[in-house]
Design a protein around this motif. Structure first.
Motif, PDB file in Angstrom:
ATOM      1  N   VAL A 184       0.448  -4.823 -20.642  1.00  0.00           N
ATOM      2  CA  VAL A 184       1.327  -3.819 -20.034  1.00  0.00           C
ATOM      3  C   VAL A 184       2.689  -4.452 -19.790  1.00  0.00           C
ATOM      4  N   GLY A 185       3.743  -3.739 -20.195  1.00  0.00           N
ATOM      5  CA  GLY A 185       5.094  -4.221 -19.934  1.00  0.00           C
ATOM      6  C   GLY A 185       5.440  -4.071 -18.462  1.00  0.00           C
ATOM      7  N   ARG A 243      -5.352  -8.252 -19.028  1.00  0.00           N
ATOM      8  CA  ARG A 243      -5.030  -9.634 -19.383  1.00  0.00           C
ATOM      9  C   ARG A 243      -3.602  -9.996 -19.020  1.00  0.00           C
ATOM     10  N   ASN A 244      -2.670  -9.063 -19.290  1.00  0.00           N
ATOM     11  CA  ASN A 244      -1.266  -9.415 -19.124  1.00  0.00           C
ATOM     12  C   ASN A 244      -0.457  -8.225 -18.620  1.00  0.00           C
ATOM     13  N   TYR A 245      -0.009  -8.308 -17.380  1.00  0.00           N
ATOM     14  CA  TYR A 245       0.944  -7.352 -16.806  1.00  0.00           C
ATOM     15  C   TYR A 245       2.238  -8.138 -16.587  1.00  0.00           C
ATOM     16  N   ARG A 246       3.311  -7.805 -17.303  1.00  0.00           N
ATOM     17  CA  ARG A 246       4.575  -8.537 -17.127  1.00  0.00           C
ATOM     18  C   ARG A 246       5.198  -8.248 -15.769  1.00  0.00           C
ATOM     19  N   GLN A 247       5.238  -6.962 -15.373  1.00  0.00           N
ATOM     20  CA  GLN A 247       5.887  -6.591 -14.118  1.00  0.00           C
ATOM     21  C   GLN A 247       5.105  -5.462 -13.457  1.00  0.00           C
ATOM     22  N   VAL A 248       4.932  -5.554 -12.131  1.00  0.00           N
ATOM     23  CA  VAL A 248       4.239  -4.517 -11.368  1.00  0.00           C
ATOM     24  C   VAL A 248       5.095  -4.138 -10.163  1.00  0.00           C
ATOM     25  N   THR A 249       5.314  -2.823  -9.997  1.00  0.00           N
ATOM     26  CA  THR A 249       6.028  -2.303  -8.836  1.00  0.00           C
ATOM     27  C   THR A 249       5.066  -1.420  -8.059  1.00  0.00           C
ATOM     28  N   GLY A 280       2.874   2.626  -3.447  1.00  0.00           N
ATOM     29  CA  GLY A 280       1.795   3.240  -2.683  1.00  0.00           C
ATOM     30  C   GLY A 280       1.085   2.231  -1.803  1.00  0.00           C
ATOM     31  N   GLN A 281      -0.136   2.598  -1.387  1.00  0.00           N
ATOM     32  CA  GLN A 281      -0.918   1.768  -0.471  1.00  0.00           C
ATOM     33  C   GLN A 281      -2.281   1.424  -1.052  1.00  0.00           C
ATOM     34  N   GLY A 282      -2.770   0.226  -0.711  1.00  0.00           N
ATOM     35  CA  GLY A 282      -4.137  -0.171  -1.033  1.00  0.00           C
ATOM     36  C   GLY A 282      -4.438  -0.297  -2.510  1.00  0.00           C
ATOM     37  N   ASN A 283      -3.428  -0.628  -3.326  1.00  0.00           N
ATOM     38  CA  ASN A 283      -3.615  -0.805  -4.764  1.00  0.00           C
ATOM     39  C   ASN A 283      -3.931  -2.265  -5.067  1.00  0.00           C
ATOM     40  N   VAL A 284      -4.671  -2.509  -6.156  1.00  0.00           N
ATOM     41  CA  VAL A 284      -5.089  -3.855  -6.526  1.00  0.00           C
ATOM     42  C   VAL A 284      -4.788  -4.090  -7.999  1.00  0.00           C
ATOM     43  N   VAL A 285      -4.250  -5.280  -8.293  1.00  0.00           N
ATOM     44  CA  VAL A 285      -4.056  -5.719  -9.674  1.00  0.00           C
ATOM     45  C   VAL A 285      -4.869  -6.982  -9.873  1.00  0.00           C
ATOM     46  N   ASN A 286      -5.724  -6.980 -10.887  1.00  0.00           N
ATOM     47  CA  ASN A 286      -6.520  -8.150 -11.250  1.00  0.00           C
ATOM     48  C   ASN A 286      -6.194  -8.461 -12.697  1.00  0.00           C
ATOM     49  N   THR A 287      -5.398  -9.515 -12.909  1.00  0.00           N
ATOM     50  CA  THR A 287      -4.934  -9.838 -14.251  1.00  0.00           C
ATOM     51  C   THR A 287      -5.030 -11.340 -14.501  1.00  0.00           C
ATOM     52  N   ASN A 288      -5.028 -11.733 -15.768  1.00  0.00           N
ATOM     53  CA  ASN A 288      -5.119 -13.153 -16.138  1.00  0.00           C
ATOM     54  C   ASN A 288      -3.810 -13.897 -15.915  1.00  0.00           C
ATOM     55  N   ASN A 289      -2.714 -13.178 -15.790  1.00  0.00           N
ATOM     56  CA  ASN A 289      -1.423 -13.831 -15.592  1.00  0.00           C
ATOM     57  C   ASN A 289      -0.886 -13.506 -14.194  1.00  0.00           C
ATOM     58  N   GLU A 290       0.261 -14.052 -13.869  1.00  0.00           N
ATOM     59  CA  GLU A 290       0.903 -13.761 -12.589  1.00  0.00           C
ATOM     60  C   GLU A 290       2.133 -12.890 -12.878  1.00  0.00           C
ATOM     61  N   PRO A 291       2.009 -11.573 -12.658  1.00  0.00           N
ATOM     62  CA  PRO A 291       3.120 -10.684 -13.010  1.00  0.00           C
ATOM     63  C   PRO A 291       4.276 -10.789 -12.016  1.00  0.00           C
ATOM     64  N   GLN A 292       5.464 -10.416 -12.487  1.00  0.00           N
ATOM     65  CA  GLN A 292       6.603 -10.277 -11.591  1.00  0.00           C
ATOM     66  C   GLN A 292       6.270  -9.103 -10.671  1.00  0.00           C
ATOM     67  N   LEU A 293       6.370  -9.292  -9.362  1.00  0.00           N
ATOM     68  CA  LEU A 293       5.890  -8.297  -8.400  1.00  0.00           C
ATOM     69  C   LEU A 293       7.016  -7.771  -7.523  1.00  0.00           C
ATOM     70  N   ASP A 294       7.027  -6.440  -7.345  1.00  0.00           N
ATOM     71  CA  ASP A 294       7.939  -5.769  -6.423  1.00  0.00           C
ATOM     72  C   ASP A 294       7.079  -4.844  -5.581  1.00  0.00           C
ATOM     73  N   ASP A 295       6.746  -5.269  -4.344  1.00  0.00           N
ATOM     74  CA  ASP A 295       5.840  -4.494  -3.479  1.00  0.00           C
ATOM     75  C   ASP A 295       6.646  -3.749  -2.409  1.00  0.00           C
ATOM     76  N   GLN A 296       6.829  -2.460  -2.654  1.00  0.00           N
ATOM     77  CA  GLN A 296       7.549  -1.600  -1.718  1.00  0.00           C
ATOM     78  C   GLN A 296       6.567  -0.774  -0.879  1.00  0.00           C
ATOM     79  N   GLY A 297       5.277  -0.972  -1.084  1.00  0.00           N
ATOM     80  CA  GLY A 297       4.238  -0.239  -0.364  1.00  0.00           C
ATOM     81  C   GLY A 297       3.595  -1.108   0.696  1.00  0.00           C
ATOM     82  N   THR A 298       2.341  -0.751   1.057  1.00  0.00           N
ATOM     83  CA  THR A 298       1.609  -1.530   2.071  1.00  0.00           C
ATOM     84  C   THR A 298       0.181  -1.764   1.623  1.00  0.00           C
ATOM     85  N   GLY A 299      -0.364  -2.930   1.980  1.00  0.00           N
ATOM     86  CA  GLY A 299      -1.766  -3.234   1.706  1.00  0.00           C
ATOM     87  C   GLY A 299      -2.105  -3.409   0.245  1.00  0.00           C
ATOM     88  N   ASN A 300      -1.142  -3.708  -0.597  1.00  0.00           N
ATOM     89  CA  ASN A 300      -1.364  -3.920  -2.023  1.00  0.00           C
ATOM     90  C   ASN A 300      -1.592  -5.396  -2.275  1.00  0.00           C
TER      91      ASN A 300
END
Length: 182
Positions: free
Chosen positions: A135-136, A150-156, A159-179
């Motif tokens: 995922v880009g 396997r590969n998330y380049r960037q995650v924004t 929302g709340q209570g979302n989870v990402v489980n990936t093999n890499n460390e994506p660029q993260l922008d967390d504007q929500g809570t409990g993610n």
């Protein structure tokens, strides 16, 4: 057909009616072929041909030339082969397997998406599961969505209570809570 019309000049009233019907029928046939993209097949509509969009495809469909896909019904199971353009899912409680797409947008709830490669992923709805390979950029507006892959380049997150489980460390922008990223 040209020869037949030329023969109608100076014809009787019955022959003129015949020629008129022949011309009208020919025009209808031409329109029918144009509206089905020249395939002569069924299921084509003017909107689908002009916009290159598949709407609520059956259990399986092929995206040709980057066709866009819209799934609006609930309780669906669909497999999309090939390279799709924009895939928009407004229905809920279903699953879709997409080979490749330019973008995937899920507005419904309780949807499972399997995908090999997508440039843009957007989850507006909640309680969805995304099992992606590559995922880009993922934007998660809804709540309690699970992103696997396997590969998330960037995650924004928005929302709340979302989870990402990936093999890499994506660029993260967390504007929500409990993610969280696992």
């Amino acid at each position: 057909m040209t020869v037949r019309i030329q023969q109608c000049n100076g014809a009787s009233a019955d022959q003129v009616r015949y020629c008129t019907r022949l011309v009208a029928f020919s025009a209808l046939c031409f329109a029918a072929v144009a509206c089905t993209g020249g395939t002569g097949g069924t299921g084509g509509s003017i909107g689908a041909v002009v916009s290159n969009e598949l709407v609520d495809p059956a259990s399986g469909a092929t995206c040709s030339q980057g066709s866009n896909v819209r799934i609006t019904k609930n309780d669906f199971e669909t497999v999309l082969n090939g390279q799709c353009g924009a895939v928009v899912i407004t229905g809920s409680t279903g699953s879709v397997n997409v080979d490749r797409a330019q973008s995937i947008r899920v507005e419904g709830t309780k949807v499972t998406v399997l995908n090999e490669k997508v440039e843009t992923l957007e989850a507006i709805g909640s309680d969805n599961t995304f099992n992606m390979t590559e995922v880009g950029h993922a934007t998660i507006v809804g709540n309690r969505n699970t992103l696997l892959g396997r590969n998330y380049r960037q995650v924004t997150f928005k929302g709340q209570g979302n989870v990402v489980n990936t093999n890499n460390e994506p660029q993260l922008d967390d504007q929500g809570t409990g993610n969280k990223v696992i």
